[in-house]
Design a protein around this motif. Structure first.
Motif, PDB file in Angstrom:
ATOM      1  N   LYS A 127      29.592  39.489  39.415  1.00 35.96           N
ATOM      2  CA  LYS A 127      30.864  39.479  39.309  1.00 35.96           C
ATOM      3  C   LYS A 127      31.364  40.671  38.221  1.00 35.96           C
ATOM      4  O   LYS A 127      32.548  40.610  37.606  1.00 35.96           O
ATOM      5  CB  LYS A 127      31.774  38.406  39.015  1.00 35.96           C
ATOM      6  CG  LYS A 127      33.191  38.213  39.333  1.00 35.96           C
ATOM      7  CD  LYS A 127      33.987  36.664  38.730  1.00 35.96           C
ATOM      8  CE  LYS A 127      35.339  37.096  39.178  1.00 35.96           C
ATOM      9  NZ  LYS A 127      36.107  35.618  38.757  1.00 35.96           N
ATOM     10  N   HIS A 128      30.630  41.760  38.163  1.00 39.80           N
ATOM     11  CA  HIS A 128      30.951  42.857  37.200  1.00 39.80           C
ATOM     12  C   HIS A 128      31.866  43.793  38.008  1.00 39.80           C
ATOM     13  O   HIS A 128      32.529  44.587  37.443  1.00 39.80           O
ATOM     14  CB  HIS A 128      29.661  43.511  37.064  1.00 39.80           C
ATOM     15  CG  HIS A 128      29.087  42.750  35.709  1.00 39.80           C
ATOM     16  ND1 HIS A 128      27.670  43.137  35.302  1.00 39.80           N
ATOM     17  CD2 HIS A 128      29.293  41.591  35.110  1.00 39.80           C
ATOM     18  CE1 HIS A 128      27.361  42.271  34.520  1.00 39.80           C
ATOM     19  NE2 HIS A 128      28.175  41.326  34.347  1.00 39.80           N
ATOM     20  N   ARG A 129      31.579  43.535  39.560  1.00 38.21           N
ATOM     21  CA  ARG A 129      32.598  44.343  40.315  1.00 38.21           C
ATOM     22  C   ARG A 129      33.136  43.435  41.467  1.00 38.21           C
ATOM     23  O   ARG A 129      32.516  42.405  41.985  1.00 38.21           O
ATOM     24  CB  ARG A 129      31.808  45.462  40.984  1.00 38.21           C
ATOM     25  CG  ARG A 129      31.009  46.606  39.971  1.00 38.21           C
ATOM     26  CD  ARG A 129      30.442  47.683  40.676  1.00 38.21           C
ATOM     27  NE  ARG A 129      30.016  48.718  39.784  1.00 38.21           N
ATOM     28  CZ  ARG A 129      30.479  49.510  39.131  1.00 38.21           C
ATOM     29  NH1 ARG A 129      31.706  49.889  39.242  1.00 38.21           N
ATOM     30  NH2 ARG A 129      29.603  50.260  38.184  1.00 38.21           N
ATOM     31  N   GLN A 130      33.940  43.831  41.969  1.00 39.54           N
ATOM     32  CA  GLN A 130      34.622  42.977  43.255  1.00 39.54           C
ATOM     33  C   GLN A 130      34.438  43.575  44.618  1.00 39.54           C
ATOM     34  O   GLN A 130      34.768  44.808  44.694  1.00 39.54           O
ATOM     35  CB  GLN A 130      36.276  42.923  42.770  1.00 39.54           C
ATOM     36  CG  GLN A 130      36.815  42.022  41.593  1.00 39.54           C
ATOM     37  CD  GLN A 130      36.325  40.408  41.733  1.00 39.54           C
ATOM     38  OE1 GLN A 130      35.752  39.959  42.921  1.00 39.54           O
ATOM     39  NE2 GLN A 130      36.680  39.862  40.676  1.00 39.54           N
ATOM     40  N   PRO A 131      34.230  42.991  45.576  1.00 36.04           N
ATOM     41  CA  PRO A 131      34.064  43.726  46.677  1.00 36.04           C
ATOM     42  C   PRO A 131      35.182  44.194  47.281  1.00 36.04           C
ATOM     43  O   PRO A 131      36.568  43.727  47.004  1.00 36.04           O
ATOM     44  CB  PRO A 131      33.624  42.543  47.796  1.00 36.04           C
ATOM     45  CG  PRO A 131      33.125  41.331  46.878  1.00 36.04           C
ATOM     46  CD  PRO A 131      34.023  41.723  45.498  1.00 36.04           C
ATOM     47  N   THR A 132      35.221  45.524  47.979  1.00 40.55           N
ATOM     48  CA  THR A 132      36.236  46.033  48.532  1.00 40.55           C
ATOM     49  C   THR A 132      36.696  45.261  49.920  1.00 40.55           C
ATOM     50  O   THR A 132      37.890  45.157  50.041  1.00 40.55           O
ATOM     51  CB  THR A 132      35.777  47.541  48.887  1.00 40.55           C
ATOM     52  OG1 THR A 132      35.301  48.267  47.798  1.00 40.55           O
ATOM     53  CG2 THR A 132      37.158  48.350  49.506  1.00 40.55           C
ATOM     54  N   SER A 133      35.874  44.958  50.294  1.00 36.28           N
ATOM     55  CA  SER A 133      36.185  43.880  51.499  1.00 36.28           C
ATOM     56  C   SER A 133      34.751  42.860  51.663  1.00 36.28           C
ATOM     57  O   SER A 133      33.929  43.062  51.194  1.00 36.28           O
ATOM     58  CB  SER A 133      35.952  44.620  52.616  1.00 36.28           C
ATOM     59  OG  SER A 133      34.974  45.430  53.142  1.00 36.28           O
ATOM     60  N   GLY A 134      35.153  41.666  52.376  1.00 38.93           N
ATOM     61  CA  GLY A 134      34.312  40.680  52.402  1.00 38.93           C
ATOM     62  C   GLY A 134      34.264  39.654  51.690  1.00 38.93           C
ATOM     63  O   GLY A 134      35.266  39.598  50.404  1.00 38.93           O
ATOM     64  N   ARG A 135      33.294  38.835  51.528  1.00 37.81           N
ATOM     65  CA  ARG A 135      33.504  37.643  50.478  1.00 37.81           C
ATOM     66  C   ARG A 135      32.160  37.436  49.971  1.00 37.81           C
ATOM     67  O   ARG A 135      31.127  37.312  50.843  1.00 37.81           O
ATOM     68  CB  ARG A 135      34.193  36.661  51.368  1.00 37.81           C
ATOM     69  CG  ARG A 135      34.332  35.310  50.610  1.00 37.81           C
ATOM     70  CD  ARG A 135      35.354  34.331  51.371  1.00 37.81           C
ATOM     71  NE  ARG A 135      35.508  33.024  50.706  1.00 37.81           N
ATOM     72  CZ  ARG A 135      35.168  31.843  51.092  1.00 37.81           C
ATOM     73  NH1 ARG A 135      34.182  31.650  51.959  1.00 37.81           N
ATOM     74  NH2 ARG A 135      35.244  30.741  50.269  1.00 37.81           N
ATOM     75  N   ILE A 136      32.039  36.866  48.765  1.00 41.07           N
ATOM     76  CA  ILE A 136      30.684  36.434  48.273  1.00 41.07           C
ATOM     77  C   ILE A 136      30.892  34.901  47.771  1.00 41.07           C
ATOM     78  O   ILE A 136      32.099  34.670  47.077  1.00 41.07           O
ATOM     79  CB  ILE A 136      30.062  37.336  46.985  1.00 41.07           C
ATOM     80  CG1 ILE A 136      29.972  38.472  47.467  1.00 41.07           C
ATOM     81  CG2 ILE A 136      29.155  36.486  46.393  1.00 41.07           C
ATOM     82  CD1 ILE A 136      29.561  39.598  46.203  1.00 41.07           C
ATOM     83  N   THR A 137      30.179  33.942  48.334  1.00 36.53           N
ATOM     84  CA  THR A 137      30.218  32.705  47.704  1.00 36.53           C
ATOM     85  C   THR A 137      29.047  32.130  46.898  1.00 36.53           C
ATOM     86  O   THR A 137      27.958  32.823  46.917  1.00 36.53           O
ATOM     87  CB  THR A 137      30.413  31.616  48.929  1.00 36.53           C
ATOM     88  OG1 THR A 137      29.381  31.593  49.734  1.00 36.53           O
ATOM     89  CG2 THR A 137      31.916  31.849  49.588  1.00 36.53           C
ATOM     90  N   TYR A 138      29.169  31.246  45.760  1.00 35.61           N
ATOM     91  CA  TYR A 138      28.193  30.760  45.093  1.00 35.61           C
ATOM     92  C   TYR A 138      28.145  29.491  45.153  1.00 35.61           C
ATOM     93  O   TYR A 138      29.164  28.886  44.368  1.00 35.61           O
ATOM     94  CB  TYR A 138      28.219  31.420  43.698  1.00 35.61           C
ATOM     95  CG  TYR A 138      27.060  30.795  42.555  1.00 35.61           C
ATOM     96  CD1 TYR A 138      25.966  31.152  42.887  1.00 35.61           C
ATOM     97  CD2 TYR A 138      27.267  30.017  41.774  1.00 35.61           C
ATOM     98  CE1 TYR A 138      24.847  30.660  42.065  1.00 35.61           C
ATOM     99  CE2 TYR A 138      26.451  29.455  40.950  1.00 35.61           C
ATOM    100  CZ  TYR A 138      25.109  29.732  40.925  1.00 35.61           C
ATOM    101  OH  TYR A 138      24.190  29.210  40.234  1.00 35.61           O
ATOM    102  N   ASP A 139      27.068  28.771  45.386  1.00 35.23           N
ATOM    103  CA  ASP A 139      27.213  27.329  45.643  1.00 35.23           C
ATOM    104  C   ASP A 139      28.580  26.897  46.555  1.00 35.23           C
ATOM    105  O   ASP A 139      28.970  25.771  46.277  1.00 35.23           O
ATOM    106  CB  ASP A 139      27.438  26.518  44.303  1.00 35.23           C
ATOM    107  CG  ASP A 139      27.188  25.410  44.324  1.00 35.23           C
ATOM    108  OD1 ASP A 139      26.296  24.827  45.362  1.00 35.23           O
ATOM    109  OD2 ASP A 139      27.629  24.444  43.426  1.00 35.23           O
ATOM    110  N   GLY A 140      28.689  27.691  47.406  1.00 33.27           N
ATOM    111  CA  GLY A 140      29.896  27.312  48.336  1.00 33.27           C
ATOM    112  C   GLY A 140      31.204  27.705  47.941  1.00 33.27           C
ATOM    113  O   GLY A 140      32.373  27.319  48.650  1.00 33.27           O
ATOM    114  N   LYS A 141      31.423  28.043  46.831  1.00 27.61           N
ATOM    115  CA  LYS A 141      32.642  28.314  46.260  1.00 27.61           C
ATOM    116  C   LYS A 141      32.741  30.023  45.880  1.00 27.61           C
ATOM    117  O   LYS A 141      31.787  30.751  45.748  1.00 27.61           O
ATOM    118  CB  LYS A 141      32.617  27.730  44.828  1.00 27.61           C
ATOM    119  CG  LYS A 141      34.151  27.917  44.022  1.00 27.61           C
ATOM    120  CD  LYS A 141      33.956  27.303  42.644  1.00 27.61           C
ATOM    121  CE  LYS A 141      35.155  27.449  41.828  1.00 27.61           C
ATOM    122  NZ  LYS A 141      35.121  26.636  40.492  1.00 27.61           N
TER     123      LYS A 141
END
Length: 235
Positions: A50-64
């Motif tokens: 989380k040092h950068r945020q995606p321009t598009s798309g989604r990242i989840t960690y432990d479903g969140k």
């Protein structure tokens, strides 16, 4: 704690550095990442931390969704060992390593006997106990790298991220760190960018990146059998 990437991209202006990556990383596994300079390896790990945020798309960690985590929450889950480590304050090696356990300055706290034993054990395993009373500003680049590696392990997080953590150390130190990695990465989800294939050849999963994409993935043996880009790097 698993990571899931769904159509993740990241761009500087109009240049795509990470280009539409979708994949899952199982908890407790060792993932090695290689590829030419500028292929997006570090940016991918920056996104996971989380040092950068995606321009598009989604990242989840432990479903969140990763964006819903605070930096403080993630610091308890993810430890990062960067390629370059700078600190100009007059702290000793022992104090810097202890900061992985106590976020404030250890000289103004009273660590428990258990914490002291944990820190001492990790310093011995990573080879920094030999100079633990020296100031961090007096160390060479390779010595500092061992210190920041020890500090990350002291954090005792679920996820460990190493961005070419052995790039500035000599061969003897690299072997020492690799031995410590094998013992202390056990049970953690680990992501390791390597400039030497020996660092990651035992990984559960190796990602080969080029131009922001994952172009090959598998174990060391399966990638060699496939006869692609990884085999060229290995040869």
């Amino acid at each position: 704690m698993p990571f899931d990437l769904n159509g993740v991209s990241f761009s500087y202006s109009e240049k795509a550095v990470i280009d539409d990556i979708s994949m899952s990383f199982a908890p407790g596994r060792f993932c090695g990442i290689i590829g030419p300079n500028g292929c997006g390896k570090t940016t991918l790990l920056d996104l996971l931390a989380k040092h950068r945020q995606p321009t598009s798309g989604r990242i989840t960690y432990d479903g969140k969704d990763l964006r819903s985590y605070s930096i403080k929450e993630l610091s308890k889950e993810i430890a990062l060992v960067p390629q370059n480590f700078y600190i100009n304050f007059p702290f000793t090696v022992k104090e810097v390593v202890m900061m992985g356990r106590y976020p404030h300055i250890p000289r103004f706290s009273t660590p428990s006997a258990e914490d002291i034993n944990i820190v001492r054990g990790i310093m011995e395993k990573t080879g920094v106990s030999d100079y633990m009373d020296r100031f961090i500003t007096q160390l060479s680049g390779g010595e500092r790298q061992r210190v920041v590696f020890a500090r990350a392990l002291v954090q005792d997080t679920h996820v460990l991220i190493l961005d070419e953590a052995t790039s500035s150390v000599d061969t003897r130190t690299e072997i020492l760190i690799q031995q410590a990695m094998k013992r202390l990465m056990n049970g953690r989800t680990s992501f390791v960018i390597a400039h030497r294939l020996s660092t990651i050849k035992d990984a559960d999963l190796i990602l080969v990146m080029d131009q922001g994409r994952v172009i090959e993935q598998g174990t060391h043996e399966s990638l060699l059998e496939a006869g692609g880009f990884y085999e060229d790097l290995y040869n």
